[in-house]
Scaffold this motif. Structure first.
Motif, short mmCIF file in Angstrom:
data_model
loop_
_atom_site.label_atom_id
_atom_site.label_comp_id
_atom_site.label_asym_id
_atom_site.label_seq_id
_atom_site.Cartn_x
_atom_site.Cartn_y
_atom_site.Cartn_z
N ASN A 79 4.92 -12.15 2.32
CA ASN A 79 5.28 -11.64 3.88
C ASN A 79 6.21 -10.66 4.32
O ASN A 79 6.22 -9.28 4.73
CB ASN A 79 5.77 -12.79 5.20
CG ASN A 79 4.20 -13.95 4.62
OD1 ASN A 79 3.47 -13.45 5.13
ND2 ASN A 79 5.11 -15.31 5.77
N GLU A 110 4.45 -7.20 2.58
CA GLU A 110 3.83 -7.03 3.54
C GLU A 110 4.80 -6.14 4.67
O GLU A 110 4.21 -5.45 5.71
CB GLU A 110 2.65 -8.22 4.14
CG GLU A 110 1.71 -7.99 2.90
CD GLU A 110 1.29 -9.16 3.43
OE1 GLU A 110 0.05 -9.38 2.57
OE2 GLU A 110 0.68 -9.88 4.52
N LEU A 144 5.03 -2.05 2.14
CA LEU A 144 3.30 -1.47 2.11
C LEU A 144 3.50 -0.73 1.33
O LEU A 144 2.36 -0.41 1.09
CB LEU A 144 2.37 -2.43 3.67
CG LEU A 144 1.11 -2.34 3.40
CD1 LEU A 144 0.72 -3.59 2.26
CD2 LEU A 144 0.61 -3.04 4.68
N TYR A 145 4.12 0.43 1.92
CA TYR A 145 3.63 1.85 1.69
C TYR A 145 4.97 2.14 0.21
O TYR A 145 4.81 3.64 0.17
CB TYR A 145 4.28 2.50 3.14
CG TYR A 145 3.65 2.04 3.85
CD1 TYR A 145 3.77 1.51 4.64
CD2 TYR A 145 1.98 2.30 4.30
CE1 TYR A 145 2.99 0.80 6.37
CE2 TYR A 145 1.53 2.20 5.63
CZ TYR A 145 1.78 1.65 5.88
OH TYR A 145 0.96 0.69 6.99
N ILE A 159 4.52 -0.87 -6.12
CA ILE A 159 5.11 -2.05 -5.01
C ILE A 159 4.84 -2.33 -6.80
O ILE A 159 6.01 -3.16 -7.01
CB ILE A 159 4.61 -1.99 -4.07
CG1 ILE A 159 4.66 -3.52 -3.73
CG2 ILE A 159 3.09 -2.44 -4.22
CD1 ILE A 159 6.74 -3.33 -3.40
N HIS A 176 -3.59 -10.52 0.65
CA HIS A 176 -2.26 -9.63 0.09
C HIS A 176 -3.03 -7.84 -0.47
O HIS A 176 -2.01 -7.22 -0.39
CB HIS A 176 -1.22 -10.34 -0.61
CG HIS A 176 0.30 -9.30 -0.53
ND1 HIS A 176 0.65 -8.85 -0.27
CD2 HIS A 176 0.26 -9.19 -2.57
CE1 HIS A 176 1.65 -8.55 -0.51
NE2 HIS A 176 1.35 -8.39 -2.26
N ARG A 224 -4.99 -5.85 1.08
CA ARG A 224 -3.84 -5.12 2.18
C ARG A 224 -3.65 -4.14 1.32
O ARG A 224 -3.15 -3.12 1.66
CB ARG A 224 -3.36 -5.39 3.16
CG ARG A 224 -3.87 -6.66 3.76
CD ARG A 224 -2.53 -7.47 4.59
NE ARG A 224 -1.81 -6.06 5.97
CZ ARG A 224 -1.20 -6.03 6.96
NH1 ARG A 224 -0.53 -7.50 6.83
NH2 ARG A 224 -0.56 -5.29 7.52
N ILE A 225 -2.64 -4.62 0.01
CA ILE A 225 -1.82 -2.82 -0.45
C ILE A 225 -2.86 -1.78 -1.37
O ILE A 225 -2.58 -1.34 -1.00
CB ILE A 225 -1.69 -4.41 -2.15
CG1 ILE A 225 -0.46 -5.39 -1.40
CG2 ILE A 225 -0.99 -2.82 -2.98
CD1 ILE A 225 0.56 -4.06 -1.04
N GLN A 227 -4.02 0.93 1.36
CA GLN A 227 -2.53 2.05 1.54
C GLN A 227 -2.67 2.65 0.55
O GLN A 227 -1.39 3.00 -0.35
CB GLN A 227 -1.47 1.02 2.34
CG GLN A 227 -1.59 0.25 3.26
CD GLN A 227 -2.19 1.20 4.26
OE1 GLN A 227 -1.27 1.99 4.67
NE2 GLN A 227 -3.01 0.09 5.33
N ASN A 230 0.91 4.47 -1.88
CA ASN A 230 1.51 3.81 -2.28
C ASN A 230 0.94 3.15 -4.22
O ASN A 230 1.05 2.47 -5.37
CB ASN A 230 1.18 2.22 -2.63
CG ASN A 230 -0.01 1.51 -2.01
OD1 ASN A 230 -1.38 1.66 -2.09
ND2 ASN A 230 0.28 -0.30 -1.33
#
Length: 1446
Positions: A1211, A1214, A1218-1219, A1223, A1318, A1321-1322, A1325, A1329
């Motif tokens: 969490n 994220e 996230l950006y 990462i 998760h 979602r990575i 983007q 990222n």
């Protein structure tokens, strides 16, 4: 040793054991001291208990020593070692105190200051040892137990006595398996041993032969992996006497081979293979005097594999079913099992339909015994029906089979009698049976009666009908029953092969790997031996010759050809016995065929011909007494055969009268079963069904015309057109040159056209049953069984050439079998009968020794002991061990010799020939260990280089960062210095200017006063001081400037919403008189409606966010295994195909019953929920606060499926990272990572993640995944994921991966779902990222899909690409589903916007008080003196949007 507590796994961990510690001279007068300890108790804890109990000096240092043999080396235990665990590794007899306790024990020793062990009375110890040895020699003490060897090649003294004693000692310890190199010896215990549970299947998976205790699973595993590595076919030959356990060994082998291939997601072929075993056993096995489940036929099961190791198909070849058993059984023997199953397990409806009785009422069953001890016939019948359903037999087909079995039994009850004493004509004593048989066979009763009492003979120009004699009629009746049963057995084998057939097996270009398992009838020697025993023993002679060829002859010839030093080992060659039986033209089988063709031949003429041709042969003898028999000296001993019925059994064919009778049956099943060519039968069946369908359609058309006359034109037009099309197709098929199209004809083309006219589409494919026949597969199976036409050899009246004899067909089958075995690499399993009485765990020395002698086991052990079990060509040796050899080495004899001398290999255990390298098994294992160590060393070297590269890269980055910081600091320092200098200069100037101004003002005042005094009248007024002047100036300045207390008033923020027109702001009733008034009203309505629409928009956006958070759930297939938890225990439903005992209630789990695996234990499904103890992995208060390196089940509960640490870290990442570019690629500070990890591991709730960099948090999250003892995608399913990734088509790969994911436990599955969401979602983007799905898979594949520690390092390196591709596949699949759901939500938003614009247009165009097109959907709210818009609810808005889209 005593166990005080027995129970579940947690209780087992806490069980208490008693250790006997011998203190020796440390505590005089104490022989041993009993200490109670647990399995987890350390040596230090045990020593503390000893010190307290014996009251020893606590200032001295003590250690525990383990002695495994009397007078042997002492093994000093470390303080952290667990003595109980080491004691559990001792032999079973040592634990049960069957031998002297002094051979295996723990000693208490005193440790000196320099670390050495203090032996206070070493001389007395040696004296006691010597006295013990002398007392043993004199007989005052029992002899020590001799050590047993799991490989007979390791025997130090090789002779028959030591070999037999070693086997006996192992058998008494219930060790029934023993190696002779790669050969496995199995001694039948006549008792089920609990060594075949699924945990043993996992234990022997991918292990070298000899590393673990001998087991039949080890042979199957070695053959399977040898096939995959060498890309060569393998075969396992199982031989032995009748009753030695060959059938059971075959079942275990097939079970293990399918388990190795299945790996969690089965293609269906494995289930058919496992289901075919019980079917063939029921129809082909029977109770004999030596065995309760004796195979009365031979079978060769060939399992075909893909190159990835998954089962592709299989094939079953059968040899010589013993048909005579159907009509006659010896003493203490029974008929085939299926009859007893049917009579005991049939329902009342089936008993009435099939006219079933009790076994005592059938002539074919009441000749001797009826039951076997310990069998459950009703359960066996249910098991048989379940197995037939698995193979693909429909309920209708099963009823037809059972009906035919009942007909055979009733046929045996028909009795004959002579009509008169003078006439030879006969009649049937019990004609009431004829209607039953005719009803079951669906033939006419008159034709059945004629076929049973008369025969038709064709002479020149006429046909004669002659009555049978009494003996001939009984023979015809029995022949009909035997032919029916044999044809049924052939049909069952044919349908099983069709169900096991794969479409790729029919393609010649497809490369096939296979493992064949041969389970053929064992050597037999009964009181009365006939034609069947002669053929069976001949087959065993061929197998023994094949064994001798591979073990002795070929190996020794290869040694001589390679020029290595070797002393030949003599062995018994049975080639002369084989030539006596089968060599043309004087072999016994060929002489039997000649006599079978002469109508006037008798048993005596056959015996006389044997004597004339082979009277001087040493392998055949003839009794001195005039007895119609002869004696063959087989490899297993002499066997006497009676020549009675030899000729009849050799030409046991179906007579044309019986064939005509059966072909006249109305039952298509019986007609097709009797047919010779399955392809022709299939085509005739299609043609018959086609014309029946045409007749039915015409009849239906006529009935339809009678009701409605308007559609008759279509029927009349369709039929002639269809007939013309059929004629054109038939002409085209005749003109075609290809035999395939000419043979297909009506069978394929017309049926396809018929299906086309009837409108059959792809949606109806699911309505048809599986394993449907087709011409191509039938042709393929027919070509495979051309040599086997035993039951299809019919005496046709119109054929001049007689069909081949039974012996000729049997020889053809054996020749094909030997050819198949010659093309594969063999493994031998020698089964030995332990006793003749079938008593459990009874070892008969003389019987076992006789079997060892005739199988040549002593010579086999000798050649395996002195020979070389492993051989490589020079090139293969260099390719296999290239890691140990210098780079670019030439594969030559000199270089290999130098390599062996370099590693100091024993010269007596290897030899290098002209083109090959010969190495013994021990040296091969040594080379494999060296190879393994070198591979590990290189892997560690690569890891060190890679880590150094990462460290150097990190150092350079830190160095560059330090340089940047230093330059920035220097520039900042310079700027501060310049600023300080400027400020100081300005301050000094300002200060000097102030001093100058003050001095000047004073001088000016003084000058002015002086000048005024000099010029003006001289009034003595005191001069005004400079301070007063400043005050005056300051007062004047304050009068000019306003007061500082007066501040400006802040302006009020104005809304960006425009004001309403003035004429629409009051509440009075306005009358629209112009276009401008109408425009103002529209703007007013639009402002009133907009808030409700904005509310709808926000509602849909919240719906979108909610859906996006929950749409990424890993989907599984509809048919999946159910994985559940109870009290922390994890279990799933499974099926066992071998006898397995429940480890909760200790009762037997039937083979086809459903069961469960509960925390690695096998138990019933009903017993899973009865467990009351909680799992130790789930409830451990000592580890409740730890987060890293802990089992995942300890971090979760029933309320929380995902660990708190995972939710917290994901969490935060994220929300804040996230950006962030890279990462998960970049690493954080090492110190910060350690600090954060320690904080999370001790107190996770008080850790503030805002104090750490986002890369530090990501690194800690990856560390948590890597530290899991069992990764998210579990070690148990690692091989299954790799096998799923080996599938060719992507859709099959995705299906395989998701089916394996479905086997994960609830905790692993929930955590994996959260992680994959998760990662999706990575990856979405990626433009920001720079983390694509492939990059994420490279990072997380080693974390969540790690290989087990037991995997070969080379293999694990090769599997990296598969694991990365597997994780990438899951991320991409879930990302596609994510995008698809978002697209649906966007469509809903578009519909909402469109509905909003449409509503605005409707309202603008709607006159005041007029009719609304949405009346009834959008309610109106009116107030007196005010016009207001409609208020729309969310449900109405959704309805409007859907209606607009439509």
């Amino acid at each position: 040793m005593s166990v005080n507590d027995v129970g579940g796994r947690r209780r087992f961990e806490e069980s208490e054991y008693t250790l006997h510690i011998y203190p020796g001279s440390i505590a005089e007068g104490t022989i041993y001291c009993p200490i109670t300890a647990r399995k987890t108790s350390t040596a230090a804890e045990v020593i503390d208990s000893l010190i307290n109990k014996l009251q020893l000096e606590k200032t001295k240092c003590y250690v525990l020593a383990e002695v495994k043999e009397f007078g042997g080396e002492e093994w000093i235990l470390n303080p952290t070692d667990c003595p109980v665990q080491r004691m559990m590794l001792w032999p079973r007899m040592a634990l049960e105190n069957r031998i002297s306790g002094e051979d295996y024990r723990f000693l208490l020793r005193e440790k000196n200051l320099d670390g050495s062990i203090h032996y206070g009375s070493l001389q007395s110890w040696l004296r006691v040892t010597e006295e013990r040895r002398r007392m043993v020699e004199r007989g005052f003490l029992p002899q020590p137990q001799q050590k047993d060897y799991d490989d007979l090649c390791s025997l130090p003294d090789l002779n028959e006595k030591t070999l037999l004693e070693n086997l006996r000692n192992r058998f008494k310890q219930e060790k029934i398996y023993t190696y002779v190199g790669s050969i496995l010896i199995v001694i039948n215990p006549f008792k089920f041993l609990p060594i075949y549970n699924p945990k043993y299947v996992k234990m022997y998976d991918n292990h070298q032969l000899g590393k673990l205790e001998p087991h039949i699973y080890a042979v199957a595993d070695v053959a399977y992996h040898a096939m995959l590595q060498r890309k060569k076919n393998q075969c396992i030959v199982i031989s032995g006497e009748s009753g030695s356990g060959k059938t059971q060994s075959t079942n275990f082998l097939i079970h293990h081979l399918t388990a190795l291939s299945q790996k969690g997601f089965a293609s269906g072929v494995e289930q058919i293979i496992l289901g075919a075993g019980p079917v063939l056993e029921a129809f082909g096995n029977a109770k004999t005097a030596h065995n309760n489940n004796s195979s009365r036929f031979g079978k060769f099961i060939q399992v075909n594999y893909q190159e990835t190791g998954t089962v592709r198909g299989a094939y079953v070849e059968k040899y010589l079913l013993e048909k005579s058993r159907l009509v006659y059984q010896e003493h203490n023997e029974r008929n085939y099992h299926v009859f007893y199953y049917l009579l005991a397990g049939a329902s009342e409806e089936e008993r009435s339909a099939f006219h079933l009785k009790q076994p005592e009422e059938y002539h074919y069953l009441n000749q001797d015994c009826f039951s076997v001890e310990g069998e459950d016939l009703k359960h066996d019948f249910e098991r048989l029906q379940l197995a037939m359903e698995m193979v693909g037999f429909l309920p209708k087909t099963r009823r037809q089979i059972f009906s035919l079995l009942s007909a055979i039994l009733h046929l045996g009850n028909i009795r004959y009698k002579k009509k008169t004493y003078r006439d030879d004509s006969i009649d049937i004593c019990n004609p009431e049976i004829l209607p039953i048989v005719s009803d079951l066979l669906e033939v006419k009763e008159e034709m059945l009666f004629e076929a049973l009492v008369t025969r038709k003979t064709v002479t020149v120009g006429e046909k004669l009908i002659l009555p049978y004699k009494l003996a001939e009629a009984v023979t015809v009746r029995n022949s009909m029953a035997k032919s029916l049963y044999s044809a049924l057995f052939d049909w069952i084998v044919f349908r099983i092969n069709h169900a096991l057939l794969n479409s790729k097996d029919m393609e010649e270009s497809t490369k096939t790997l296979s493992i064949g398992v041969l389970d053929i009838f064992g050597f037999e020697d009964y009181e009365n031996n006939s034609f069947e025993q002669f053929c069976i023993n001949f087959a065993n002679e061929r197998l023994q010759h094949y064994f001798n060829q591979h073990i002795f002859k070929l190996e020794q010839e290869e040694y001589r050809a390679e020029g290595i030093s070797w002393h030949n080992i003599d062995y018994t060659d049975n080639s002369s016995c084989i030539n006596l039986i089968s060599k043309k033209p004087t072999g016994l089988l060929h002489l039997l065929d000649e006599e079978s063709n002469f109508p006037q031949a008798t048993n005596q003429t056959l015996l006389d011909k044997f004597k004339r041709q082979h009277e001087g042969n040493s392998y055949i003898e003839f009794p001195a007494v005039m007895e119609p028999a002869f004696i063959i000296r087989h490899y297993a001993g002499k066997v006497k055969y009676g020549v009675k019925d030899f000729r009849e059994k050799n030409t046991d064919h179906m007579r044309p009268d019986i064939v005509a009778l059966l072909r006249s049956s109305k039952n298509a099943f019986i007609c097709g079963m009797i047919g010779i060519d399955p392809v022709a039968v299939f085509r005739w069946a299609i043609l018959r069904a086609f014309f029946r369908a045409m007749v039915a359609l015409r009849e239906a058309g006529k009935r339809y015309v009678e009701k409605k006359t308007g559609t008759c034109v279509y029927v009349l037009i369709l039929a002639p057109a269809f007939q013309q099309q059929l004629r054109s197709d038939r002409c085209a098929s005749r003109r075609a040159k290809e035999p395939e199209r000419r043979n297909a004809g009506i069978g394929t083309i017309q049926v396809e056209r018929m299906f086309f006219l009837f409108g059959v589409n792809n949606k109806m494919d699911s309505l048809f049953p599986q394993h449907m026949l087709d011409v191509k597969s039938l042709k393929h199976l027919t070509n495979l069984t051309l040599h086997d036409r035993i039951t299809k050899s019919l005496l046709h009246l119109h054929k001049k050439k007689k069909p081949p004899s039974i012996s000729a067909q049997f020889q053809a089958s054996l020749n094909k079998l030997m050819e198949t075995l010659g093309q594969a690499e063999p493994y031998f399993v020698k089964c030995i009968r332990s006793n003749a009485e079938k008593l459990p765990l009874r070892f008969n020395d003389s019987l076992v020794l006789r079997q060892l002698r005739y199988t040549g086991m002593l010579e086999t052990v000798r050649i395996r002991q002195s020979g070389y079990g492993c051989k490589y060509s020079f090139q293969d040796f260099v390719n296999h061990f290239h890691v140990l050899l210098p780079q670019g080495i030439n594969p030559s004899k000199h270089n290999i010799h130098d390599f062996f001398r370099k590693i100091k290999l024993d010269p007596d255990n290897y030899q290098v020939g002209r083109t090959m390298v010969f190495v013994k098994e021990r040296e091969r294992q040594l080379l494999q260990d060296l190879l393994h160590q070198e591979v590990l060393r290189r892997i560690m070297l690569l890891q060190r280089w890679f880590r150094s590269m990462l460290c150097r890269r990190q150092f350079l980055q830190m160095q560059f960062a330090a340089h940047v910081i230093q330059s920035c600091w220097r520039e900042h320092t310079k700027r501060r210095h310049d600023a300080a200098t400027s400020i100081q200069a300005a301050w000094r100037g300002h200060h000097a200017k102030q001093l100058y101004t003050a001095c000047r003002s004073k001088v000016v005042c003084l000058q002015a006063a002086c000048r005024g005094y000099l010029l003006g009248p001289h009034h003595l007024t005191p001069p005004r001081s400079p301070e007063l002047a400043g005050i005056y100036r300051r007062e004047f300045k304050e009068n000019k400037e306003p007061s500082p207390k007066v501040k400006r008033k802040r302006s009020v923020k104005i809304s960006n919403v425009a004001l309403e027109p003035v004429q629409w702001q009051n509440d009075s009733l306005q009358i629209i008189t112009s276009a401008s008034d109408l425009k103002s009203m529209d703007e007013f309505l639009l402002k009133k409606v907009t808030p409700s629409l904005m509310l709808q928009l926000n509602l849909h956006r919240e719906l979108k966010d909610t859906l996006s958070m929950h749409l990424l759930l890993i989907t599984t297939q509809p048919l999946s295994l159910q994985v559940e938890e109870h009290n922390g225990h994890i279990f799933k439903a499974t099926q066992y195909s071998i006898p397995t005992y429940c480890e909760y209630c200790s009762s037997l789990i039937w083979i086809m019953d459903r069961a469960s695996v509960l925390c690695k234990y096998a138990c019933h499904k009903k017993c899973c929920l009865k467990t009351t103890t909680k799992c130790s992995k789930k409830y451990d208060p000592e580890l409740s606060s730890r987060q890293f390196g802990v089992e995942l089940s300890r971090l979760t509960s029933e309320e929380r499926a995902v660990p708190v640490l995972v939710e917290k870290l994901i969490n935060y990442i994220e929300m804040h990272g996230l950006y962030t570019e890279g990462i998960y690629r970049k690493s954080g500070s090492t110190n910060k990572i350690k600090e954060l990890r320690q904080g999370l591991d001790t107190d996770i709730d008080n850790v503030n993640l805002d104090d750490y960099n986002i890369h530090v948090i990501a690194s800690v999250f990856k560390q948590w995944l890597r530290d899991l003892p069992n990764p998210l995608m579990t070690f148990e399913l690692y091989e299954e994921f790799l096998r799923a990734m080996g599938l060719q088509e992507r859709r099959e790969t995705v299906r395989g991966v998701y089916s394996v994911i479905d086997q994960l436990s609830r905790t692993h599955l929930s955590t994996l779902e959260r992680l994959i969401f998760h990662l999706v979602r990575i990856a979405l983007q990626e433009e920001t990222n720079r983390m694509s799905a492939n990059a994420l898979a490279i990072v997380f594949a080693p974390c969540i899909l790690r290989c087990p520690d037991t995997t070969d390092p080379l293999q694990s390196v090769q599997d990296i690409s598969k694991t990365t591709t597997c994780v990438e596949l899951i991320v991409i699949e879930q990302m596609n589903k994510y995008k698809a759901r978002l697209k649906d939500i966007n469509s809903l938003e578009f519909a909402e916007n469109k509905a909003k614009s449409r509503l605005s247009l409707i309202r603008r165009s709607m006159p005041h008080g007029g009719f609304s097109p949405l009346q009834g959907v959008i309610p109106k709210h009116k107030k007196v003196g005010m016009v207001c818009g409609n208020v729309v609810t969310p449900a109405q808005m959704l309805l409007i949007s859907v209606s607009i889209l439509i």
